[in-house]
Design a protein around this motif. Structure first.
Motif, PDB file in Angstrom:
ATOM      1  N   TYR A 175       0.638  -1.077  -0.104  1.00 49.18           N
ATOM      2  CA  TYR A 175      -0.012  -0.035   0.060  1.00 49.18           C
ATOM      3  C   TYR A 175       0.780   1.190   0.064  1.00 49.18           C
ATOM      4  O   TYR A 175       0.270   2.270   0.397  1.00 49.18           O
ATOM      5  CB  TYR A 175      -0.889  -0.052   1.338  1.00 49.18           C
ATOM      6  N   ASN A 176       2.110   1.193  -0.401  1.00 47.13           N
ATOM      7  CA  ASN A 176       2.940   2.281  -0.593  1.00 47.13           C
ATOM      8  C   ASN A 176       2.342   3.176  -1.482  1.00 47.13           C
ATOM      9  O   ASN A 176       2.054   3.179  -2.657  1.00 47.13           O
ATOM     10  CB  ASN A 176       4.323   1.959  -1.260  1.00 47.13           C
ATOM     11  N   PRO A 177       2.201   4.647  -1.080  1.00 47.83           N
ATOM     12  CA  PRO A 177       1.318   5.497  -2.016  1.00 47.83           C
ATOM     13  C   PRO A 177       2.285   5.716  -3.043  1.00 47.83           C
ATOM     14  O   PRO A 177       1.463   6.393  -4.075  1.00 47.83           O
ATOM     15  CB  PRO A 177       1.568   6.764  -1.131  1.00 47.83           C
ATOM     16  N   ALA A 178       3.333   5.773  -3.161  1.00 44.05           N
ATOM     17  CA  ALA A 178       4.424   5.854  -4.460  1.00 44.05           C
ATOM     18  C   ALA A 178       4.057   4.859  -5.532  1.00 44.05           C
ATOM     19  O   ALA A 178       4.194   5.170  -6.581  1.00 44.05           O
ATOM     20  CB  ALA A 178       5.911   5.816  -4.037  1.00 44.05           C
ATOM     21  N   THR A 179       3.468   3.833  -5.208  1.00 41.76           N
ATOM     22  CA  THR A 179       3.362   2.614  -6.109  1.00 41.76           C
ATOM     23  C   THR A 179       1.860   2.131  -6.025  1.00 41.76           C
ATOM     24  O   THR A 179       1.746   1.363  -6.949  1.00 41.76           O
ATOM     25  CB  THR A 179       4.492   1.210  -5.656  1.00 41.76           C
ATOM     26  N   ALA A 180       1.038   2.615  -5.251  1.00 43.52           N
ATOM     27  CA  ALA A 180      -0.498   1.918  -5.104  1.00 43.52           C
ATOM     28  C   ALA A 180      -0.962   2.292  -6.478  1.00 43.52           C
ATOM     29  O   ALA A 180      -1.016   3.313  -6.837  1.00 43.52           O
ATOM     30  CB  ALA A 180      -1.056   2.583  -4.061  1.00 43.52           C
ATOM     31  N   GLU A 181      -1.708   1.412  -7.035  1.00 39.01           N
ATOM     32  CA  GLU A 181      -2.604   1.356  -8.057  1.00 39.01           C
ATOM     33  C   GLU A 181      -3.752   2.146  -7.727  1.00 39.01           C
ATOM     34  O   GLU A 181      -4.434   2.873  -8.791  1.00 39.01           O
ATOM     35  CB  GLU A 181      -2.941   0.160  -8.875  1.00 39.01           C
ATOM     36  N   ASP A 184      -7.078   5.217  -3.060  1.00 35.93           N
ATOM     37  CA  ASP A 184      -8.026   4.985  -1.815  1.00 35.93           C
ATOM     38  C   ASP A 184      -7.605   3.837  -1.164  1.00 35.93           C
ATOM     39  O   ASP A 184      -8.066   3.370   0.147  1.00 35.93           O
ATOM     40  CB  ASP A 184      -9.330   4.899  -1.974  1.00 35.93           C
ATOM     41  N   ARG A 185      -6.646   2.902  -1.686  1.00 32.93           N
ATOM     42  CA  ARG A 185      -5.874   1.672  -1.074  1.00 32.93           C
ATOM     43  C   ARG A 185      -4.383   2.132  -0.783  1.00 32.93           C
ATOM     44  O   ARG A 185      -3.545   1.031  -0.949  1.00 32.93           O
ATOM     45  CB  ARG A 185      -6.082   0.366  -1.791  1.00 32.93           C
ATOM     46  N   ALA A 186      -4.184   3.305  -0.233  1.00 35.18           N
ATOM     47  CA  ALA A 186      -2.608   3.495   0.032  1.00 35.18           C
ATOM     48  C   ALA A 186      -2.494   3.917   1.421  1.00 35.18           C
ATOM     49  O   ALA A 186      -3.582   4.461   2.116  1.00 35.18           O
ATOM     50  CB  ALA A 186      -2.279   4.853  -0.807  1.00 35.18           C
ATOM     51  N   LEU A 187      -1.338   3.582   1.941  1.00 36.28           N
ATOM     52  CA  LEU A 187      -0.981   3.860   3.439  1.00 36.28           C
ATOM     53  C   LEU A 187       0.236   4.349   3.560  1.00 36.28           C
ATOM     54  O   LEU A 187       1.438   3.790   3.116  1.00 36.28           O
ATOM     55  CB  LEU A 187      -1.284   2.477   4.309  1.00 36.28           C
TER      56      LEU A 187
END
Length: 286
Positions: A175-181, A184-187
Protein backbone atom coordinates in the motif's frame (compact mmCIF):
# COMPACT_ATOMS: atom_id res chain seq x y z
CA UNK A 1 9.73 -2.14 3.64
CA UNK A 2 11.78 -0.65 6.48
CA UNK A 3 9.47 0.92 9.02
CA UNK A 4 9.56 4.71 9.29
CA UNK A 5 9.95 5.12 13.05
CA UNK A 6 10.48 8.11 15.30
CA UNK A 7 10.70 5.96 18.42
CA UNK A 8 11.09 2.21 19.03
CA UNK A 9 8.28 -0.13 18.04
CA UNK A 10 7.47 -3.31 19.98
CA UNK A 11 6.05 -5.94 17.63
CA UNK A 12 4.71 -8.62 19.97
CA UNK A 13 2.44 -11.59 20.57
CA UNK A 14 1.10 -13.35 23.67
CA UNK A 15 0.05 -16.87 24.48
CA UNK A 16 -2.27 -17.02 27.49
CA UNK A 17 -4.20 -19.47 29.64
CA UNK A 18 -7.43 -18.35 27.94
CA UNK A 19 -9.34 -15.45 26.44
CA UNK A 20 -10.62 -13.76 29.62
CA UNK A 21 -8.82 -10.40 29.75
CA UNK A 22 -9.29 -10.04 33.52
CA UNK A 23 -8.76 -13.58 34.80
CA UNK A 24 -6.41 -15.32 32.35
CA UNK A 25 -2.63 -14.99 32.47
CA UNK A 26 0.31 -14.78 30.06
CA UNK A 27 2.33 -17.97 29.51
CA UNK A 28 4.56 -16.70 26.70
CA UNK A 29 5.47 -13.19 25.57
CA UNK A 30 7.57 -12.71 22.45
CA UNK A 31 8.60 -9.41 20.92
CA UNK A 32 10.79 -7.72 18.36
CA UNK A 33 11.98 -4.27 19.40
CA UNK A 34 12.60 -2.27 16.24
CA UNK A 35 14.60 0.95 16.61
CA UNK A 36 14.39 4.02 14.36
CA UNK A 37 17.84 3.21 12.97
CA UNK A 38 16.63 -0.24 11.89
CA UNK A 39 18.28 -2.22 14.69
CA UNK A 40 16.18 -5.14 15.91
CA UNK A 41 16.14 -6.96 19.25
CA UNK A 42 14.25 -10.23 19.73
CA UNK A 43 13.21 -11.96 22.92
CA UNK A 44 10.80 -14.78 23.76
CA UNK A 45 9.87 -15.31 27.41
CA UNK A 46 7.93 -18.11 29.07
CA UNK A 47 6.07 -17.17 32.24
CA UNK A 48 4.58 -19.08 35.12
CA UNK A 49 0.86 -18.12 35.14
CA UNK A 50 0.45 -19.39 38.73
CA UNK A 51 -2.53 -21.41 37.58
CA UNK A 52 -2.95 -24.60 35.51
CA UNK A 53 -2.81 -24.26 31.74
CA UNK A 54 -6.02 -25.75 30.29
CA UNK A 55 -5.49 -28.87 28.17
CA UNK A 56 -7.07 -27.16 25.17
CA UNK A 57 -4.50 -24.33 25.40
CA UNK A 58 -1.61 -26.81 25.73
CA UNK A 59 -2.90 -28.73 22.71
CA UNK A 60 -3.11 -25.50 20.72
CA UNK A 61 0.21 -23.93 21.74
CA UNK A 62 2.33 -26.90 22.76
CA UNK A 63 3.08 -25.08 26.04
CA UNK A 64 2.55 -27.25 29.13
CA UNK A 65 2.57 -26.70 32.89
CA UNK A 66 5.90 -28.52 33.01
CA UNK A 67 7.46 -26.04 30.56
CA UNK A 68 6.57 -23.00 32.65
CA UNK A 69 6.67 -24.30 36.23
CA UNK A 70 10.18 -22.92 36.85
CA UNK A 71 9.75 -19.80 34.72
CA UNK A 72 9.46 -16.37 36.41
CA UNK A 73 5.97 -14.94 36.87
CA UNK A 74 4.92 -11.82 34.99
CA UNK A 75 5.27 -9.84 38.22
CA UNK A 76 8.86 -11.00 38.55
CA UNK A 77 9.58 -9.88 34.98
CA UNK A 78 7.44 -6.72 35.14
CA UNK A 79 10.19 -4.21 36.05
CA UNK A 80 12.41 -5.57 33.29
CA UNK A 81 9.59 -5.39 30.72
CA UNK A 82 8.62 -1.92 31.90
CA UNK A 83 12.15 -0.71 31.15
CA UNK A 84 12.23 -2.51 27.79
CA UNK A 85 8.86 -1.13 26.68
CA UNK A 86 9.11 2.39 28.11
CA UNK A 87 8.83 5.07 25.42
CA UNK A 88 7.82 2.59 22.71
CA UNK A 89 4.87 2.16 20.38
CA UNK A 90 3.27 -1.28 19.99
CA UNK A 91 2.22 -3.43 17.06
CA UNK A 92 0.63 -6.86 16.97
CA UNK A 93 -2.01 -8.98 15.35
CA UNK A 94 -5.43 -8.47 17.01
CA UNK A 95 -3.38 -6.72 19.68
CA UNK A 96 -5.70 -3.76 20.25
CA UNK A 97 -8.55 -6.13 21.14
CA UNK A 98 -6.70 -8.74 23.19
CA UNK A 99 -2.92 -8.58 23.68
CA UNK A 100 -2.69 -4.93 24.76
CA UNK A 101 -5.60 -5.21 27.27
CA UNK A 102 -4.12 -8.43 28.72
CA UNK A 103 -0.68 -6.82 29.00
CA UNK A 104 -2.21 -3.76 30.67
CA UNK A 105 -3.94 -5.99 33.24
CA UNK A 106 -0.72 -7.87 33.99
CA UNK A 107 1.22 -4.62 34.54
CA UNK A 108 -1.54 -3.31 36.80
CA UNK A 109 -1.51 -6.47 38.94
CA UNK A 110 2.28 -6.13 39.19
CA UNK A 111 1.87 -2.61 40.57
CA UNK A 112 3.21 -0.84 37.48
CA UNK A 113 1.16 1.97 35.94
CA UNK A 114 2.16 1.48 32.29
CA UNK A 115 0.16 4.14 30.45
CA UNK A 116 -0.69 2.72 27.01
CA UNK A 117 -2.65 5.90 26.22
CA UNK A 118 0.73 7.54 25.54
CA UNK A 119 1.65 4.86 22.97
CA UNK A 120 0.63 4.50 19.35
CA UNK A 121 -1.06 1.10 19.05
CA UNK A 122 -0.83 -0.42 15.57
CA UNK A 123 -2.85 -3.54 14.81
CA UNK A 124 -1.75 -5.41 11.68
CA UNK A 125 -4.99 -7.43 11.80
CA UNK A 126 -7.15 -4.30 11.64
CA UNK A 127 -5.13 -2.98 8.70
CA UNK A 128 -5.43 -6.36 7.02
CA UNK A 129 -9.16 -6.77 7.71
CA UNK A 130 -9.91 -3.28 6.44
CA UNK A 131 -7.90 -3.97 3.31
CA UNK A 132 -8.39 -7.71 2.69
CA UNK A 133 -10.44 -9.26 5.54
CA UNK A 134 -8.65 -12.55 6.33
CA UNK A 135 -6.72 -14.27 9.13
CA UNK A 136 -2.96 -14.26 9.85
CA UNK A 137 -2.20 -17.32 7.70
CA UNK A 138 -4.01 -15.80 4.72
CA UNK A 139 -2.34 -12.45 5.40
CA UNK A 140 1.07 -14.10 5.35
CA UNK A 141 0.37 -15.81 2.03
CA UNK A 142 -1.12 -12.64 0.55
CA UNK A 143 1.61 -10.22 1.62
CA UNK A 144 4.64 -12.52 1.81
CA UNK A 145 3.86 -14.89 -1.07
CA UNK A 146 4.35 -18.10 0.94
CA UNK A 147 2.23 -20.44 3.04
CA UNK A 148 2.70 -19.76 6.72
CA UNK A 149 3.05 -23.47 7.57
CA UNK A 150 6.05 -23.64 5.25
CA UNK A 151 7.95 -21.10 7.35
CA UNK A 152 6.51 -21.30 10.87
CA UNK A 153 5.13 -23.58 13.57
CA UNK A 154 1.53 -22.56 14.25
CA UNK A 155 0.26 -21.12 17.54
CA UNK A 156 3.60 -20.23 19.10
CA UNK A 157 4.07 -16.61 20.10
CA UNK A 158 7.62 -16.33 18.75
CA UNK A 159 6.56 -17.79 15.38
CA UNK A 160 3.43 -15.62 15.13
CA UNK A 161 5.47 -12.56 16.10
CA UNK A 162 7.91 -13.13 13.23
CA UNK A 163 4.99 -13.67 10.82
CA UNK A 164 3.21 -10.52 12.05
CA UNK A 165 6.37 -8.44 11.58
CA UNK A 166 6.73 -9.69 7.98
CA UNK A 167 3.01 -9.08 7.30
CA UNK A 168 3.28 -5.49 8.56
CA UNK A 169 6.28 -4.87 6.30
CA UNK A 170 4.42 -6.50 3.40
CA UNK A 171 1.37 -4.31 4.01
CA UNK A 172 3.49 -1.17 3.79
CA UNK A 173 5.09 -2.42 0.59
CA UNK A 174 1.73 -3.23 -1.01
CA UNK A 175 0.00 0.00 0.00
CA UNK A 176 2.98 2.29 -0.58
CA UNK A 177 1.45 5.59 -1.86
CA UNK A 178 4.26 5.86 -4.40
CA UNK A 179 3.32 2.59 -6.09
CA UNK A 180 -0.32 1.93 -5.12
CA UNK A 181 -2.57 1.43 -8.13
CA UNK A 182 -5.65 2.73 -6.28
CA UNK A 183 -5.31 6.00 -4.31
CA UNK A 184 -7.96 4.95 -1.77
CA UNK A 185 -5.91 1.82 -0.97
CA UNK A 186 -2.70 3.63 -0.05
CA UNK A 187 -1.12 3.77 3.41
CA UNK A 188 1.88 5.95 4.21
CA UNK A 189 4.79 4.51 6.20
CA UNK A 190 3.90 6.64 9.21
CA UNK A 191 3.20 5.31 12.71
CA UNK A 192 0.67 8.05 13.51
CA UNK A 193 -1.38 7.18 10.42
CA UNK A 194 -1.11 3.43 11.04
CA UNK A 195 -2.17 3.78 14.67
CA UNK A 196 -5.19 5.87 13.65
CA UNK A 197 -6.05 3.42 10.87
CA UNK A 198 -5.84 0.52 13.36
CA UNK A 199 -8.62 1.95 15.50
CA UNK A 200 -12.03 0.30 15.15
CA UNK A 201 -13.84 2.46 17.68
CA UNK A 202 -13.63 5.53 19.89
CA UNK A 203 -12.96 3.67 23.14
CA UNK A 204 -11.19 5.52 25.93
CA UNK A 205 -10.62 2.26 27.83
CA UNK A 206 -9.90 -1.05 26.12
CA UNK A 207 -13.22 -2.59 27.21
CA UNK A 208 -15.27 0.26 25.72
CA UNK A 209 -17.05 1.19 28.94
CA UNK A 210 -16.01 4.80 28.34
CA UNK A 211 -15.91 6.31 24.84
CA UNK A 212 -15.01 9.59 23.21
CA UNK A 213 -17.74 11.93 21.99
CA UNK A 214 -17.57 15.24 20.13
CA UNK A 215 -18.45 18.27 22.24
CA UNK A 216 -21.27 20.44 20.91
CA UNK A 217 -22.30 24.01 21.63
CA UNK A 218 -25.78 25.29 22.46
CA UNK A 219 -26.47 25.60 18.74
CA UNK A 220 -25.78 21.89 18.26
CA UNK A 221 -22.62 22.44 16.24
CA UNK A 222 -19.42 20.57 17.05
CA UNK A 223 -16.91 22.68 18.99
CA UNK A 224 -13.43 22.90 17.50
CA UNK A 225 -10.04 23.32 19.15
CA UNK A 226 -7.37 25.82 18.11
CA UNK A 227 -6.17 23.39 15.43
CA UNK A 228 -9.62 23.07 13.87
CA UNK A 229 -10.21 19.54 15.18
CA UNK A 230 -13.37 18.55 17.13
CA UNK A 231 -13.10 18.94 20.88
CA UNK A 232 -13.88 15.60 22.57
CA UNK A 233 -15.02 14.44 25.97
CA UNK A 234 -15.38 11.09 27.73
CA UNK A 235 -18.88 9.61 28.12
CA UNK A 236 -20.12 6.40 29.71
CA UNK A 237 -21.09 3.66 27.24
CA UNK A 238 -23.10 1.41 29.56
CA UNK A 239 -25.60 1.33 32.41
CA UNK A 240 -27.85 3.99 33.81
CA UNK A 241 -25.47 6.80 32.83
CA UNK A 242 -24.92 5.66 29.26
CA UNK A 243 -24.36 8.75 27.11
CA UNK A 244 -23.59 10.94 30.12
CA UNK A 245 -20.34 12.90 30.32
CA UNK A 246 -18.09 11.08 32.80
CA UNK A 247 -16.94 14.24 34.59
CA UNK A 248 -20.59 15.31 35.06
CA UNK A 249 -21.47 11.94 36.61
CA UNK A 250 -18.47 12.10 38.97
CA UNK A 251 -19.69 15.48 40.25
CA UNK A 252 -23.37 14.51 40.35
CA UNK A 253 -23.02 11.01 41.80
CA UNK A 254 -19.61 10.57 43.54
CA UNK A 255 -20.63 7.11 44.79
CA UNK A 256 -20.69 5.82 41.22
CA UNK A 257 -16.90 5.99 41.15
CA UNK A 258 -16.64 3.86 44.30
CA UNK A 259 -19.16 1.38 42.91
CA UNK A 260 -17.17 0.94 39.70
CA UNK A 261 -13.90 0.42 41.57
CA UNK A 262 -15.51 -2.30 43.70
CA UNK A 263 -17.20 -4.04 40.75
CA UNK A 264 -15.97 -6.51 38.09
CA UNK A 265 -14.59 -3.98 35.64
CA UNK A 266 -11.11 -4.35 34.13
CA UNK A 267 -8.20 -2.69 35.90
CA UNK A 268 -7.69 -0.57 32.78
CA UNK A 269 -11.27 0.79 32.98
CA UNK A 270 -10.73 1.64 36.64
CA UNK A 271 -7.42 3.34 35.83
CA UNK A 272 -9.02 5.46 33.10
CA UNK A 273 -11.86 6.46 35.42
CA UNK A 274 -9.38 7.34 38.18
CA UNK A 275 -7.32 9.52 35.85
CA UNK A 276 -10.47 11.42 34.81
CA UNK A 277 -11.43 11.85 38.47
CA UNK A 278 -7.96 13.15 39.39
CA UNK A 279 -8.00 15.51 36.42
CA UNK A 280 -11.35 16.95 37.52
CA UNK A 281 -10.16 17.22 41.13
CA UNK A 282 -7.07 19.15 40.04
CA UNK A 283 -9.21 21.47 37.91
CA UNK A 284 -11.39 22.19 40.94
CA UNK A 285 -8.35 22.77 43.18
CA UNK A 286 -6.90 25.25 40.71
Amino acid sequence: MKLNLKKPLIVFDLETTGLDIVNDRIIQLSYIKVYPDGKEERESLFMNPEKPIPAMVSDLTGITDEMVKNAPTFKERSSYLNEKFKGCDFAGYNSNHFDIPVLAEEFFRAGIDFDFSKCRLIDAQTIFHKMERRNLAAAYKFYCGRKMEEDFEAHRADQDTEATYRVLQGELDKYNPATAEEPDRALPNDMDVLAEFSKLNDNVDFAGRIVWQDMKGKDGNVLLDSGGKPRRQEVFNFGKYKGWVVSDVLHRDPGYYSWMLASEFTADTKQVLTRIRLREFNKKSN
